[in-house]
Design a protein around this motif. Structure first.
Motif, PDB file in Angstrom:
ATOM      1  N   MET A  31       0.827  -1.204   0.000  1.00  0.00           N
ATOM      2  CA  MET A  31       0.000   0.000   0.000  1.00  0.00           C
ATOM      3  C   MET A  31       0.865   1.260   0.000  1.00  0.00           C
ATOM      4  SD  MET A  31      -3.312  -0.856   2.415  1.00  0.00           S
ATOM      5  CE  MET A  31      -2.370  -1.256   3.892  1.00  0.00           C
ATOM      6  N   THR A  32       1.964   1.226   0.742  1.00  0.00           N
ATOM      7  CA  THR A  32       2.862   2.371   0.791  1.00  0.00           C
ATOM      8  C   THR A  32       3.494   2.618  -0.571  1.00  0.00           C
ATOM      9  OG1 THR A  32       3.351   2.068   3.138  1.00  0.00           O
ATOM     10  CG2 THR A  32       4.984   3.265   1.830  1.00  0.00           C
ATOM     11  N   ASP A  33       3.977   1.573  -1.215  1.00  0.00           N
ATOM     12  CA  ASP A  33       4.588   1.725  -2.540  1.00  0.00           C
ATOM     13  C   ASP A  33       3.584   2.315  -3.531  1.00  0.00           C
ATOM     14  OD1 ASP A  33       6.930   0.673  -1.567  1.00  0.00           O
ATOM     15  OD2 ASP A  33       6.646  -1.323  -2.437  1.00  0.00           O
ATOM     16  N   ALA A  34       2.325   1.884  -3.430  1.00  0.00           N
ATOM     17  CA  ALA A  34       1.303   2.398  -4.346  1.00  0.00           C
ATOM     18  C   ALA A  34       1.046   3.886  -4.097  1.00  0.00           C
ATOM     19  CB  ALA A  34       0.007   1.603  -4.182  1.00  0.00           C
ATOM     20  N   LEU A  35       1.006   4.303  -2.830  1.00  0.00           N
ATOM     21  CA  LEU A  35       0.808   5.717  -2.519  1.00  0.00           C
ATOM     22  C   LEU A  35       1.989   6.563  -2.985  1.00  0.00           C
ATOM     23  CD1 LEU A  35      -0.845   6.050   1.019  1.00  0.00           C
ATOM     24  CD2 LEU A  35      -1.824   6.499  -1.229  1.00  0.00           C
ATOM     25  N   VAL A  36       3.193   6.035  -2.824  1.00  0.00           N
ATOM     26  CA  VAL A  36       4.381   6.756  -3.286  1.00  0.00           C
ATOM     27  C   VAL A  36       4.317   6.980  -4.798  1.00  0.00           C
ATOM     28  CG1 VAL A  36       6.886   6.569  -3.616  1.00  0.00           C
ATOM     29  CG2 VAL A  36       5.873   6.046  -1.383  1.00  0.00           C
ATOM     30  N   ARG A  40       4.261  10.495  -6.832  1.00  0.00           N
ATOM     31  CA  ARG A  40       5.227  10.792  -7.885  1.00  0.00           C
ATOM     32  C   ARG A  40       4.554  11.160  -9.203  1.00  0.00           C
ATOM     33  NH1 ARG A  40       9.007   5.503  -6.630  1.00  0.00           N
ATOM     34  NH2 ARG A  40      10.350   6.441  -5.010  1.00  0.00           N
ATOM     35  N   SER A  41       3.408  10.542  -9.445  1.00  0.00           N
ATOM     36  CA  SER A  41       2.702  10.796 -10.710  1.00  0.00           C
ATOM     37  C   SER A  41       1.980  12.132 -10.703  1.00  0.00           C
ATOM     38  CB  SER A  41       1.696   9.668 -10.980  1.00  0.00           C
ATOM     39  OG  SER A  41       0.600   9.750 -10.091  1.00  0.00           O
ATOM     40  N   GLY A  42       1.922  12.776  -9.534  1.00  0.00           N
ATOM     41  CA  GLY A  42       1.273  14.079  -9.442  1.00  0.00           C
ATOM     42  C   GLY A  42      -0.195  14.033  -9.113  1.00  0.00           C
ATOM     43  N   GLU A  43      -0.701  12.885  -8.644  1.00  0.00           N
ATOM     44  CA  GLU A  43      -2.111  12.793  -8.295  1.00  0.00           C
ATOM     45  C   GLU A  43      -2.455  13.875  -7.267  1.00  0.00           C
ATOM     46  OE1 GLU A  43      -4.701   9.929  -5.568  1.00  0.00           O
ATOM     47  OE2 GLU A  43      -3.809   8.873  -7.288  1.00  0.00           O
ATOM     48  N   PRO A  44      -3.457  14.723  -7.563  1.00  0.00           N
ATOM     49  CA  PRO A  44      -3.765  15.860  -6.682  1.00  0.00           C
ATOM     50  C   PRO A  44      -4.048  15.481  -5.227  1.00  0.00           C
ATOM     51  CG  PRO A  44      -4.858  16.140  -8.789  1.00  0.00           C
ATOM     52  CD  PRO A  44      -4.274  14.749  -8.792  1.00  0.00           C
ATOM     53  N   SER A  45      -4.808  14.415  -4.984  1.00  0.00           N
ATOM     54  CA  SER A  45      -5.148  14.054  -3.601  1.00  0.00           C
ATOM     55  C   SER A  45      -3.918  13.615  -2.815  1.00  0.00           C
ATOM     56  CB  SER A  45      -6.209  12.954  -3.578  1.00  0.00           C
ATOM     57  OG  SER A  45      -5.752  11.792  -4.245  1.00  0.00           O
ATOM     58  N   ALA A  46      -3.035  12.864  -3.457  1.00  0.00           N
ATOM     59  CA  ALA A  46      -1.810  12.426  -2.789  1.00  0.00           C
ATOM     60  C   ALA A  46      -0.883  13.607  -2.537  1.00  0.00           C
ATOM     61  CB  ALA A  46      -1.105  11.358  -3.620  1.00  0.00           C
ATOM     62  N   ARG A  47      -0.774  14.482  -3.527  1.00  0.00           N
ATOM     63  CA  ARG A  47       0.101  15.655  -3.369  1.00  0.00           C
ATOM     64  C   ARG A  47      -0.413  16.580  -2.262  1.00  0.00           C
ATOM     65  NH1 ARG A  47       5.055  15.861  -5.933  1.00  0.00           N
ATOM     66  NH2 ARG A  47       4.837  18.110  -6.126  1.00  0.00           N
ATOM     67  N   ALA A  48      -1.749  16.737  -2.186  1.00  0.00           N
ATOM     68  CA  ALA A  48      -2.324  17.635  -1.186  1.00  0.00           C
ATOM     69  C   ALA A  48      -2.100  17.131   0.230  1.00  0.00           C
ATOM     70  CB  ALA A  48      -3.818  17.810  -1.444  1.00  0.00           C
ATOM     71  N   ALA A  49      -1.948  15.810   0.386  1.00  0.00           N
ATOM     72  CA  ALA A  49      -1.782  15.221   1.714  1.00  0.00           C
ATOM     73  C   ALA A  49      -0.317  15.008   2.074  1.00  0.00           C
ATOM     74  CB  ALA A  49      -2.522  13.888   1.787  1.00  0.00           C
ATOM     75  N   GLY A  50       0.598  15.522   1.270  1.00  0.00           N
ATOM     76  CA  GLY A  50       2.006  15.216   1.503  1.00  0.00           C
ATOM     77  C   GLY A  50       2.944  16.399   1.430  1.00  0.00           C
ATOM     78  N   VAL A  51       4.204  16.103   1.693  1.00  0.00           N
ATOM     79  CA  VAL A  51       5.316  17.060   1.590  1.00  0.00           C
ATOM     80  C   VAL A  51       6.428  16.356   0.835  1.00  0.00           C
ATOM     81  CG1 VAL A  51       7.034  18.423   2.845  1.00  0.00           C
ATOM     82  CG2 VAL A  51       4.721  18.149   3.791  1.00  0.00           C
ATOM     83  N   SER A  52       7.003  17.017  -0.139  1.00  0.00           N
ATOM     84  CA  SER A  52       8.049  16.383  -0.944  1.00  0.00           C
ATOM     85  C   SER A  52       9.418  16.524  -0.298  1.00  0.00           C
ATOM     86  CB  SER A  52       8.086  16.998  -2.344  1.00  0.00           C
ATOM     87  OG  SER A  52       8.603  18.319  -2.299  1.00  0.00           O
TER      88      SER A  52
END
Length: 249
Positions: A31-36, A40-52
């Motif tokens: 699950m972690t690898d899939a979220l990463v 990386r692909s720029g998915e808005p929901s993942a980017r909004a919940a993270g810090v690079s």
């Protein structure tokens, strides 16, 4: 577990071996690898919940020397709100062993334990940034007035000083003024956890090894605590029973 409870009370941290099973570890990694990859692909929901890694390095360049922030703007350092991004994390987070551990370390009845939040904090090999020295009780994200919160750091790979593992100052939860001279970096096996008292001073060096250091961070509190900071994450302030209702729906 009894040894862990004694260590936690006196030192402000404890290493708990075998908190989750190998199957659950493999599932968490998947699950972690899939979220990463989504980040990386720029998915808005993942980017909004993270810090690079790039943003973290740009904000605190001294914590990630010799790393060019612009090269890592799509490499996640933290991804939060795990249940909202991947409902499968609800099943992972409701494991009995995790909640039993939290109840024992918080010294309360299991029914009094509440989930606060979870995230994935990453230190990829060779580019992982340091984490500044801090106490979780001082944060403005999700904190209680009485300091009765607990964080469990579940490493997805063996965590040690060699790959930027979390360092702690033993006994610092009992003293407002504490130097970091006595800090140490506990070895924590994958599928185990490092439990941290909210008052424990901790941080971590950059990861310049070739080994990744990814951890699932989970914060728990007790039902009776008054919160001075409360983030609006999925399942925040839920009991294990609440998780089970969602999982079994």
């Amino acid at each position: 577990m009894n040894t862990g409870i004694v260590t936690f009370a006196t030192c402000g941290y404890a290493v708990i071996n075998g908190l989750i099973g190998e199957q659950e570890l493999a599932w968490a990694r998947k699950m972690t690898d899939a979220l990463v990859e989504r980040y990386r692909s720029g998915e808005p929901s993942a980017r909004a919940a993270g810090v690079s890694i790039g943003d973290a390095s740009r904000q605190h360049p001294q914590r990630n020397p010799d790393v060019e922030p612009g090269q890592y703007s799509h490499e996640p350092f933290i991804i939060g709100d795990l249940v909202a991004l991947e409902p499968g994390f609800a099943r992972f987070l409701c494991q009995q062993s995790i909640w039993t551990c939290a109840a024992r370390l918080l010294d309360c009845a299991p029914a009094e334990v509440l989930f606060h939040f979870s995230n994935i904090t990453r230190k990829p090999g060779e580019i992982g940034p340091a984490v500044g020295w801090h106490r979780d009780a001082d944060n403005r994200y999700f904190a209680s007035d009485d300091g009765r919160t607990l964080r469990l750091l579940i490493p997805l790979q063996h965590m040690s000083a060699g790959n930027g593992g979390t360092a702690v100052v033993p006994g610092s939860h009992l003293h407002a003024e504490t130097a970091i001279d006595t800090a140490l970096s506990p070895d924590v096996p994958a599928a185990g956890c490092l439990a941290l008292h909210s008052g424990t001073l901790h941080g971590g060096l950059p990861n310049r090894s070739r080994q990744n250091r990814d951890v699932i961070v989970i914060q728990f509190g007790v039902r009776s605590s008054h919160l001075r900071a409360h983030a609006s994450e999925a399942m925040a302030l839920s009991s294990r029973e609440d998780f089970l209702k969602v999982v079994n729906a």
